[in-house]
Write a protein that holds these residues in place. Sequence first.
Motif, PDB file in Angstrom:
ATOM      1  N   ALA A  59       0.826  -1.201   0.000  1.00 12.87           N
ATOM      2  CA  ALA A  59       0.000   0.000   0.000  1.00 12.87           C
ATOM      3  C   ALA A  59       0.865   1.257   0.000  1.00 12.87           C
ATOM      4  CB  ALA A  59      -0.927  -0.008   1.214  1.00 12.87           C
ATOM      5  N   ARG A  60       1.910   1.268   0.815  1.00  9.63           N
ATOM      6  CA  ARG A  60       2.787   2.436   0.890  1.00  9.63           C
ATOM      7  C   ARG A  60       3.528   2.656  -0.432  1.00  9.63           C
ATOM      8  NH1 ARG A  60       6.536   3.253   5.947  1.00  9.63           N
ATOM      9  NH2 ARG A  60       6.716   5.217   4.800  1.00  9.63           N
ATOM     10  N   GLU A  61       3.988   1.568  -1.030  1.00  7.98           N
ATOM     11  CA  GLU A  61       4.710   1.694  -2.297  1.00  7.98           C
ATOM     12  C   GLU A  61       3.824   2.317  -3.357  1.00  7.98           C
ATOM     13  OE1 GLU A  61       7.173  -1.088  -5.523  1.00  7.98           O
ATOM     14  OE2 GLU A  61       6.145  -2.013  -3.812  1.00  7.98           O
ATOM     15  N   PHE A  62       2.571   1.844  -3.443  1.00 11.70           N
ATOM     16  CA  PHE A  62       1.652   2.414  -4.428  1.00 11.70           C
ATOM     17  C   PHE A  62       1.326   3.859  -4.078  1.00 11.70           C
ATOM     18  CE2 PHE A  62      -2.472   3.534  -6.115  1.00 11.70           C
ATOM     19  CZ  PHE A  62      -2.406   3.092  -7.415  1.00 11.70           C
ATOM     20  N   TYR A  63       1.023   4.114  -2.816  1.00 13.62           N
ATOM     21  CA  TYR A  63       0.614   5.448  -2.365  1.00 13.62           C
ATOM     22  C   TYR A  63       1.698   6.482  -2.683  1.00 13.62           C
ATOM     23  CZ  TYR A  63      -1.084   9.035   0.932  1.00 13.62           C
ATOM     24  OH  TYR A  63      -1.542  10.196   1.506  1.00 13.62           O
ATOM     25  N   GLN A  64       2.916   6.182  -2.295  1.00  8.06           N
ATOM     26  CA  GLN A  64       4.001   7.132  -2.524  1.00  8.06           C
ATOM     27  C   GLN A  64       4.308   7.282  -4.005  1.00  8.06           C
ATOM     28  OE1 GLN A  64       7.116   5.603   0.005  1.00  8.06           O
ATOM     29  NE2 GLN A  64       5.991   6.090   1.881  1.00  8.06           N
ATOM     30  N   GLY A  65       4.214   6.159  -4.745  1.00 10.24           N
ATOM     31  CA  GLY A  65       4.486   6.223  -6.178  1.00 10.24           C
ATOM     32  C   GLY A  65       3.466   7.048  -6.930  1.00 10.24           C
ATOM     33  N   ILE A  66       2.187   6.859  -6.625  1.00 15.80           N
ATOM     34  CA  ILE A  66       1.161   7.590  -7.366  1.00 15.80           C
ATOM     35  C   ILE A  66       1.200   9.071  -7.011  1.00 15.80           C
ATOM     36  CG2 ILE A  66      -0.829   7.365  -5.796  1.00 15.80           C
ATOM     37  CD1 ILE A  66      -0.918   6.757  -9.576  1.00 15.80           C
ATOM     38  N   LYS A  67       1.477   9.395  -5.757  1.00 12.62           N
ATOM     39  CA  LYS A  67       1.563  10.807  -5.373  1.00 12.62           C
ATOM     40  C   LYS A  67       2.733  11.480  -6.102  1.00 12.62           C
ATOM     41  CE  LYS A  67      -1.664  10.884  -2.012  1.00 12.62           C
ATOM     42  NZ  LYS A  67      -2.668  11.881  -1.669  1.00 12.62           N
ATOM     43  N   LYS A  68       3.843  10.760  -6.256  1.00 16.93           N
ATOM     44  CA  LYS A  68       4.986  11.319  -6.976  1.00 16.93           C
ATOM     45  C   LYS A  68       4.639  11.548  -8.448  1.00 16.93           C
ATOM     46  CE  LYS A  68       9.890  10.432  -7.957  1.00 16.93           C
ATOM     47  NZ  LYS A  68      11.031   9.481  -7.725  1.00 16.93           N
ATOM     48  N   GLN A  69       3.914  10.601  -9.046  1.00 19.03           N
ATOM     49  CA  GLN A  69       3.520  10.769 -10.444  1.00 19.03           C
ATOM     50  C   GLN A  69       2.532  11.919 -10.611  1.00 19.03           C
ATOM     51  OE1 GLN A  69       2.844   7.086 -12.869  1.00 19.03           O
ATOM     52  NE2 GLN A  69       3.170   6.028 -10.921  1.00 19.03           N
ATOM     53  N   VAL A  70       1.635  12.093  -9.637  1.00 16.66           N
ATOM     54  CA  VAL A  70       0.701  13.219  -9.683  1.00 16.66           C
ATOM     55  C   VAL A  70       1.473  14.534  -9.718  1.00 16.66           C
ATOM     56  CG1 VAL A  70      -1.011  14.480  -8.319  1.00 16.66           C
ATOM     57  CG2 VAL A  70      -1.219  12.003  -8.595  1.00 16.66           C
ATOM     58  N   ALA A  71       2.463  14.647  -8.838  1.00 12.14           N
ATOM     59  CA  ALA A  71       3.287  15.862  -8.825  1.00 12.14           C
ATOM     60  C   ALA A  71       4.027  16.031 -10.148  1.00 12.14           C
ATOM     61  CB  ALA A  71       4.269  15.797  -7.659  1.00 12.14           C
ATOM     62  N   GLY A  72       4.452  14.917 -10.745  1.00 17.10           N
ATOM     63  CA  GLY A  72       5.136  14.974 -12.030  1.00 17.10           C
ATOM     64  C   GLY A  72       4.269  15.516 -13.147  1.00 17.10           C
ATOM     65  N   HIS A  73       2.963  15.399 -12.995  1.00 15.39           N
ATOM     66  CA  HIS A  73       2.026  15.974 -13.976  1.00 15.39           C
ATOM     67  C   HIS A  73       1.628  17.404 -13.609  1.00 15.39           C
ATOM     68  CE1 HIS A  73       1.053  12.841 -16.920  1.00 15.39           C
ATOM     69  NE2 HIS A  73       1.233  11.959 -15.948  1.00 15.39           N
ATOM     70  N   GLY A  74       2.328  17.985 -12.633  1.00 13.80           N
ATOM     71  CA  GLY A  74       2.059  19.370 -12.254  1.00 13.80           C
ATOM     72  C   GLY A  74       0.825  19.549 -11.399  1.00 13.80           C
ATOM     73  N   ARG A  75       0.365  18.471 -10.756  1.00 11.18           N
ATOM     74  CA  ARG A  75      -0.824  18.543  -9.919  1.00 11.18           C
ATOM     75  C   ARG A  75      -0.447  18.449  -8.449  1.00 11.18           C
ATOM     76  NH1 ARG A  75      -4.543  13.891 -11.232  1.00 11.18           N
ATOM     77  NH2 ARG A  75      -6.064  15.156 -10.094  1.00 11.18           N
ATOM     78  N   ASP A  76      -1.353  18.895  -7.589  1.00  4.54           N
ATOM     79  CA  ASP A  76      -1.146  18.847  -6.150  1.00  4.54           C
ATOM     80  C   ASP A  76      -1.484  17.452  -5.643  1.00  4.54           C
ATOM     81  OD1 ASP A  76      -1.111  19.098  -3.410  1.00  4.54           O
ATOM     82  OD2 ASP A  76      -2.605  20.707  -3.315  1.00  4.54           O
ATOM     83  N   PRO A  77      -0.514  16.705  -5.077  1.00  7.26           N
ATOM     84  CA  PRO A  77      -0.810  15.352  -4.585  1.00  7.26           C
ATOM     85  C   PRO A  77      -1.920  15.301  -3.548  1.00  7.26           C
ATOM     86  CG  PRO A  77       1.568  15.698  -4.720  1.00  7.26           C
ATOM     87  CD  PRO A  77       0.923  17.035  -4.956  1.00  7.26           C
ATOM     88  N   GLU A  78      -2.127  16.393  -2.800  1.00  2.91           N
ATOM     89  CA  GLU A  78      -3.195  16.404  -1.805  1.00  2.91           C
ATOM     90  C   GLU A  78      -4.577  16.416  -2.450  1.00  2.91           C
ATOM     91  OE1 GLU A  78      -2.889  16.143   1.552  1.00  2.91           O
ATOM     92  OE2 GLU A  78      -0.791  15.742   1.083  1.00  2.91           O
ATOM     93  N   GLN A  79      -4.625  16.708  -3.746  1.00  2.03           N
ATOM     94  CA  GLN A  79      -5.895  16.734  -4.466  1.00  2.03           C
ATOM     95  C   GLN A  79      -6.231  15.383  -5.108  1.00  2.03           C
ATOM     96  OE1 GLN A  79      -8.261  19.451  -4.834  1.00  2.03           O
ATOM     97  NE2 GLN A  79      -7.102  19.903  -2.975  1.00  2.03           N
ATOM     98  N   VAL A  80      -5.484  14.352  -4.721  1.00  3.32           N
ATOM     99  CA  VAL A  80      -5.741  12.987  -5.186  1.00  3.32           C
ATOM    100  C   VAL A  80      -5.827  12.084  -3.966  1.00  3.32           C
ATOM    101  CG1 VAL A  80      -4.905  11.051  -6.561  1.00  3.32           C
ATOM    102  CG2 VAL A  80      -4.564  13.391  -7.378  1.00  3.32           C
ATOM    103  N   LYS A  81      -6.969  11.440  -3.768  1.00  3.62           N
ATOM    104  CA  LYS A  81      -7.197  10.596  -2.601  1.00  3.62           C
ATOM    105  C   LYS A  81      -7.033   9.129  -2.995  1.00  3.62           C
ATOM    106  CE  LYS A  81      -8.315  14.421  -0.609  1.00  3.62           C
ATOM    107  NZ  LYS A  81      -7.330  15.109   0.255  1.00  3.62           N
ATOM    108  N   VAL A  82      -6.111   8.447  -2.346  1.00  5.80           N
ATOM    109  CA  VAL A  82      -5.840   7.035  -2.622  1.00  5.80           C
ATOM    110  C   VAL A  82      -6.634   6.186  -1.634  1.00  5.80           C
ATOM    111  CG1 VAL A  82      -4.068   5.250  -2.758  1.00  5.80           C
ATOM    112  CG2 VAL A  82      -3.547   7.593  -3.506  1.00  5.80           C
TER     113      VAL A  82
END
Length: 456
Positions: free
Chosen positions: A253-276
Amino acid sequence: MTRTSHRTLRLGAFLITPGYHVASWRHPSAHAAGGLDFGHYRDLVRTAERGLFDLVFLSDGLGIRIPFDSHEELSHQGRIIQFEPLTLLSALAVHTRNIGLVATASTTYHEPFHLARNFASLDHLSAGRSGWNVVTSVTDAEAQNFNRDSQPSHAERYHRAREFMQVVTGLWDSWEDDAFQYDKSVGRFFDPDKMHVLAHSGEHFQVRGPLNVARPPQGYPVVVQAGSSPDGQDFAAQWAEVVFTAAQDLSQAREFYQGIKKQVAGHGRDPEQVKVMPGIFPVVGRTQSEAEDKYALLQDLVDPVVGLGLLRLLLGGADLSQYPVEGPLPELPRTEGSTSRQQLVYDKARRENLTIRELYQSVAGGRGHRIIIGTPDRIADELEHWFRDEGADGFNIMPPVLPDGLDDFVDMVVPELQKRGLFRTEYEGTTLRENLGLDRPVWGSAATAQVSPDTP
């Protein structure tokens, strides 16, 4: 790093009738015909709203997705009929006030204008509580209902889905928020400067617009996505605001959570605006032994025909009938189905050294999602651990049997989460975005999210 304690977790209710366990329809308390009973759904959604859930989620497929070789084989299955979800949620909107209403719809077999209009309409009907679970469809059975012999390739489905999202969000921006004036004195229905024609011309779609529905109350309905393959994660990182996923333990769960938040930031989006929100299959008992007995009863109801059919579905149509059920899962050709779920099942079989029979028994409940069997305290302990240790922003609750499983969670687990300060005691707002803590997209947001057709 552990996050601060002021966060509160999010909860979704996965309402697949008569329950998430593959044998749920055979349970003595299950409403076997619930898939076509509006009153049953109405009561379930009201229960989830009483439990202050953020949303209810309706899965869907465009046909019978369970592979079968004979009518007799299919007749053992218990979840092959259900309402079309957008129609159902539109009816449920008038029986609820706060809870979000999320429906699944496919980018592979729909047209963008059609879905943009449907979800905008649901958002208006529900006063801003709609959400779209974006899927690309993964079975040949669905393809065969839409003029194809087999599904498009995984890459092709996501390529189409990316352009689909450009068109849909562009159509939701056809009108600025205050475009409609309804000025009877001068005879002007809307401000012509605030209407925008999309005029999209791309590889898959040519759509002029504008949409013949005003801009949705939420700006855009909340976008939900559940893909965990590399393509799915990249798609979610660009477009999704809620991400459903499956994990067996906290490290996954942590691996996915941290990975997806990093990718969200890579697309110029705020990771807090994506709920896993990982899926959780909870079996709740007043005592540990009561919970274990509840689970054992369901496991005893698993028909071998259904168990093998479930594995065939999870493994993308791979036929296991020629292999002994007491033997190991063989290496089979991978298909164009859900690649992440296929890998999850293979990994589980290898990690736990399971026979085919043991494998279908082990996935009959959670189907790859975390199974928690125990008292309200024990279930709350695990949810809190995952939530506080960056494994989740919330959870998609998958009751084993409906309505009992949802009643148990609302009546026993939710109060324990509230007592710990982990979950709300009243709704924060009236829209799904407000309750999830998501910003409302300003008009024109779609234009900033456009991507090249060559995006992987």
